[in-house]
Structures are given as C-alpha cells and as structure tokens.
Design an enzyme around this catalytic site. Structure first.
Site, PDB file in Angstrom:
ATOM      1  CE1 TYR A  61      -3.228   7.333  -2.599  1.00 64.17           C
ATOM      2  CE2 TYR A  61      -2.456   9.265  -3.810  1.00 64.17           C
ATOM      3  CZ  TYR A  61      -2.508   7.895  -3.642  1.00 64.17           C
ATOM      4  OH  TYR A  61      -1.808   7.084  -4.509  1.00 64.17           O
TER       5      TYR A  61
ATOM      6  CD  GLU B 227      -3.039  -0.589   0.009  1.00 61.07           C
ATOM      7  OE1 GLU B 227      -3.077  -0.252  -1.205  1.00 61.07           O
ATOM      8  OE2 GLU B 227      -3.551  -1.621   0.443  1.00 61.07           O
TER       9      GLU B 227
ATOM     10  N   GLY C 113     -15.882   5.050  -3.123  1.00 62.04           N
ATOM     11  CA  GLY C 113     -15.159   5.588  -1.962  1.00 62.04           C
ATOM     12  C   GLY C 113     -14.845   4.558  -0.899  1.00 62.04           C
TER      13      GLY C 113
ATOM     14  CB  SER D 162     -15.652   2.951  -7.524  1.00 59.53           C
ATOM     15  OG  SER D 162     -15.260   4.087  -6.795  1.00 59.53           O
ATOM     16  CB  SER D 163     -12.118   6.582  -9.413  1.00 57.52           C
ATOM     17  OG  SER D 163     -11.111   6.141  -8.557  1.00 57.52           O
TER      18      SER D 163
ATOM     19  CG  ASP E 108      -6.095   1.999  -7.677  1.00 55.96           C
ATOM     20  OD1 ASP E 108      -5.384   1.161  -7.121  1.00 55.96           O
ATOM     21  OD2 ASP E 108      -6.548   3.001  -7.103  1.00 55.96           O
TER      22      ASP E 108
ATOM     23  CB  THR F   2       4.629   0.496  -2.530  1.00 48.57           C
ATOM     24  OG1 THR F   2       3.506  -0.307  -2.895  1.00 48.57           O
ATOM     25  CG2 THR F   2       5.010   0.208  -1.098  1.00 48.57           C
TER      26      THR F   2
ATOM     27  N   GLY G 222     -12.172   2.158  -1.282  1.00 49.06           N
ATOM     28  CA  GLY G 222     -10.833   1.582  -1.437  1.00 49.06           C
ATOM     29  C   GLY G 222     -10.782   0.420  -2.404  1.00 49.06           C
TER      30      GLY G 222
ATOM     31  CD  GLU H 192      -7.886   8.582 -10.085  1.00 45.36           C
ATOM     32  OE1 GLU H 192      -8.400   7.782 -10.896  1.00 45.36           O
ATOM     33  OE2 GLU H 192      -7.909   8.419  -8.869  1.00 45.36           O
TER      34      GLU H 192
HETATM   35  C1  GLA Z   1      -5.158   4.504  -4.106  1.00 47.31           C
HETATM   36  C2  GLA Z   1      -4.369   4.958  -5.311  1.00 47.31           C
HETATM   37  C3  GLA Z   1      -3.317   3.929  -5.678  1.00 47.31           C
HETATM   38  C4  GLA Z   1      -2.459   3.541  -4.480  1.00 47.31           C
HETATM   39  C5  GLA Z   1      -3.349   3.195  -3.297  1.00 47.31           C
HETATM   40  C6  GLA Z   1      -2.554   2.953  -2.046  1.00 47.31           C
HETATM   41  O1  GLA Z   1      -5.925   3.388  -4.425  1.00 47.31           O
HETATM   42  O2  GLA Z   1      -5.221   5.176  -6.405  1.00 47.31           O
HETATM   43  O3  GLA Z   1      -2.508   4.428  -6.715  1.00 47.31           O
HETATM   44  O4  GLA Z   1      -1.547   4.530  -4.179  1.00 47.31           O
HETATM   45  O5  GLA Z   1      -4.297   4.208  -3.026  1.00 47.31           O
HETATM   46  O6  GLA Z   1      -1.762   1.834  -2.180  1.00 47.31           O
END
Ligand code: GLA
Length: 389
Positions: A223, A35, A123, A128-129, A173, A37, A125, A161
C-alpha cells in the site's frame, strides 16, 4: 444491529470489569468505486456497513485505560499520563493510536475500562481498523465531554493510523465510518471533505464476496509503496504543470502528454488514479439517474485498472469478479478497499441476489478450493452511541 449482540457485549463488559457502561458503535465500510484516490485528494464512493465494532466504556478514578478485546480475548493497560508513542505490531495499536491522537489534539480524559467487540472481518478490505478507531474515538470523546464534527473525528483517526500505526492510508475509511447514511452510498470529495449521500434503491443489492485472501495494513508495505510510486509521478508532473497540487487536478489527456517523462509503471499508477477520479464522477451521475448498467460497467473498468495499472489485485479476487459477471442480474463487480486480496463488491438486482450468492460461492469453491464468505450488505448510518438492549 441485533439487540442480542448489544446485550451480550454489554454483559461481557460487566463480567470483565464489573461495571455497567455506555455503548457505542462504528461501522466498517465498502467502497463502491474510487480506489486509491483519497490519498491524492480525489473522489470516493463508500457506504457504511452493518458490520461494525461495538465499544463499551465505564469510568475509572485513576489514569489507567484498560482495553479488553473480545475478538482476541486479551486485555491491555495504558497509563494515560505516559502514552507510548509508537506501534508495537499488536491489535491494541489501533485503540491506543486514537488515545494518542486525541491527546495530541489536546483532548484528555481520566482512566476508563473499555471492551471492544467487532464483526468486521479483519484484513479483508472492509475497514476493520477504521471501525475500531472510530468506535474508540466516539466513546472517549463522549467520556471527555467533547463534541466534534464527524469529519474532525475522522481526521483524528486518520492521523492515528498515519502517524502512530504507520499506514499511509487516506481519509475515506474513518470518514465513511463516521458519516455513513442508511440506505445510501456517499460521494466524498477528499479535498474539501464535502459529501453527498446518494440513495441506493431497493431494487439493487450490494453484495460483498470475501476471497479469504488476507492483506495486512499495519505492515501495508505494498500500500505504502504504491502510494510513493504515484507521488513520484506527481513530482514529475509538477515540473510540467506547476499549478497541479495533486493528481486530482489533471485529466487523462494532460497525463498522457507526459507519458515519456516517467517509467511505465509510474505512469500506470498515475493513470489509475486520474482515470478513477473520472469514473467516480461518472458513476455518481449514473446512480443519480438510476442507470445501474452504466454504473456496473464503470465498476468493471475500475477493477481492470486496479488489476493492470495499479497492480493491487490478486488471482483469487480476479476469479471472483469473473464469476460474478457471469451471473444473471449482476451489473458490476470489482475489488474493494486497499487490495492485494480481500473482498469484491458487487451490484446485483435484488431479485437475483440469493441465486447470485449461492452460485458465486459454489463456482469459487470449484475453481479455487476456497470457501468464500459472502455478505448481503445493508448500507448503514455512521458511528454513535447505542442504547443498551
Ligand atoms: C485503504 C485505505 C484507504 C484507501 C483505500 C484504497 O482502505 O485505508 O484510505 O486508500 O485503501 O482506496
């Protein structure tokens, strides 16, 4: 994906736009480990989900793109010859950002009507986006008769994005949504974009528990703030290690040697990232050996690091992890995705999965008064066209 869902979204498109059309799909993702990274070219291990966005596209003769969201029951129209260049804080920012990014890449098309319908919780995690962006990208690329390698499609979505929506997210993602492999997680090197599908055997289930605490990415202030904190750490570290490009290039000892050079919270952000890269590689080795106990231990360590070093968890998610670890057959549990709420990912022996779901739901309700949504997830293939049911 159920045939009935496909045919109902196709029917919705016909009702909205009066035309038959081609369908596409793009999945959300769950991240098993790794996460925060990806934004410093590190390692991640996501799997594409069977929760996904469907996009339906039919051609128009003019240069208007009409985009209807079945989730928001709203339609927006965009003039493709005069694209907006910035987000306005609306759901349509995601599809429009992709059209913008495609045009920047020199990919143009005539107008079209599009319906979008997703079942990835927003929203939470689970990306969805990215699933919306990739569903738009694959549909429009096909319409524009342009073939790109899947990692390239992921990059177009990431640029959308970062530069249009304004979230400084990494490649994970959209990459997982594009390149997911059924019944596998993927070990992705976010520097080279090389990836290795790692089989998830039948005897383990990936269970996702939604704390129902929402985060929002488009105003993802925390973030972006965390990202700028570890980037501050990187600048300091480069003065000691001039060859270091990103945190991916140093180990825990080298970082420890520089602890005095930076404020404690900046050190902890960096420590999370550096130690998380190691955990991902160790977790990949454990998975190759079928050592789920070891994999689970690494997941829990990763969760504690997200909680204490990166400070991107929240009380409800911590409770979900604690409750999960008390259940029979649970190898590991951790927060997944950007954090500040959202979901946990749990690796559970398949034979215990049903009891796990029932017990965690009950115990979470008793502790917090919140009704969690829990999904048994089936790692799926990445985005592409869907035959109409
Ligand atoms: C979100 C971001 C990803 C990543 C994660 C954390 O999902 O879109 O790029 O940084 O958080 O690992």
């Amino acid at each position: 994906m159920s045939d009935s869902r496909v045919s109902s979204v196709a029917a919705m498109h016909r009702k909205q736009f009066g035309a038959g059309a081609q369908l596409y799909q793009a999945p959300g993702r769950v991240n098993l480990i790794g996460e925060h990274t990806d934004t410093s070219e590190g390692y991640v291990m996501p799997a594409a989900l069977d929760l996904r966005t469907l996009s339906v596209l039919s051609p128009r003769a003019d240069l208007t793109a009409n985009i209807y969201s079945a989730n928001f029951h709203q339609q927006v129209s965009v003039d493709l010859s005069q694209m907006p260049s910035a987000a306005r804080g609306h759901w349509s920012d995601y599809p429009v950002s992709v059209l913008w990014s495609l045009q920047r890449r020199g990919i143009h098309c005539r107008g079209f009507d599009m319906t979008l319908a997703g079942n990835v919780p927003i929203g939470s995690g689970l990306s969805s986006s990215a699933s919306i962006e990739v569903a738009v990208a694959v549909a429009v690329l096909d319409y524009a008769q342009t073939t790109l390698a899947k990692p390239e499609i992921a990059k177009i979505c990431q640029i959308a994005e970062n530069q249009f929506v304004g979230a400084q997210s990494g490649i994970m993602d959209p990459f997982a949504s594009c390149c997911g492999v059924k019944d596998h997680a993927i070990l992705l090197d976010c520097r080279s974009l090389q990836y290795e599908p790692l089989p998830l055997p039948e005897q383990v289930a990936v269970v996702i528990c939604n704390s129902m605490v929402k985060h929002s990415h488009s105003d993802g202030r925390e973030y972006n703030q965390r990202r700028s904190e570890f980037e501050e750490g990187m600048r300091t570290l480069r003065s000691r290690y001039p060859k270091m490009q990103t945190l991916r290039d140093i180990g825990e000892q080298e970082l420890s040697d520089c602890a005095e050079l930076m404020p404690d919270h900046i050190f902890r952000r960096c420590w999370h990232v550096v130690s998380e890269n190691r955990r991902v590689l160790q977790a990949a080795a454990a998975l190759r050996e079928g050592d789920f106990v070891r994999f689970g231990e690494l997941m829990v360590q990763a969760h504690y690091s997200m909680r204490d070093n990166y400070e991107a968890s929240c009380v409800e998610v911590d409770i979900l992890v604690e409750l999960a670890m008390l259940q029979t057959g649970c190898f590991g549990a951790r927060i997944t995705g950007g954090g500040f709420g959202g979901c946990t990912v749990n690796l559970v022996a398949s034979k215990n999965a049903d009891a796990f779901v029932e017990n965690v739901r009950r115990d979470y309700r008793e502790k917090t008064g919140i009704e969690a949504e829990i999904y048994l997830s089936y790692p799926s293939d990445g985005a592409g066209p869907v035959p109409e049911a």
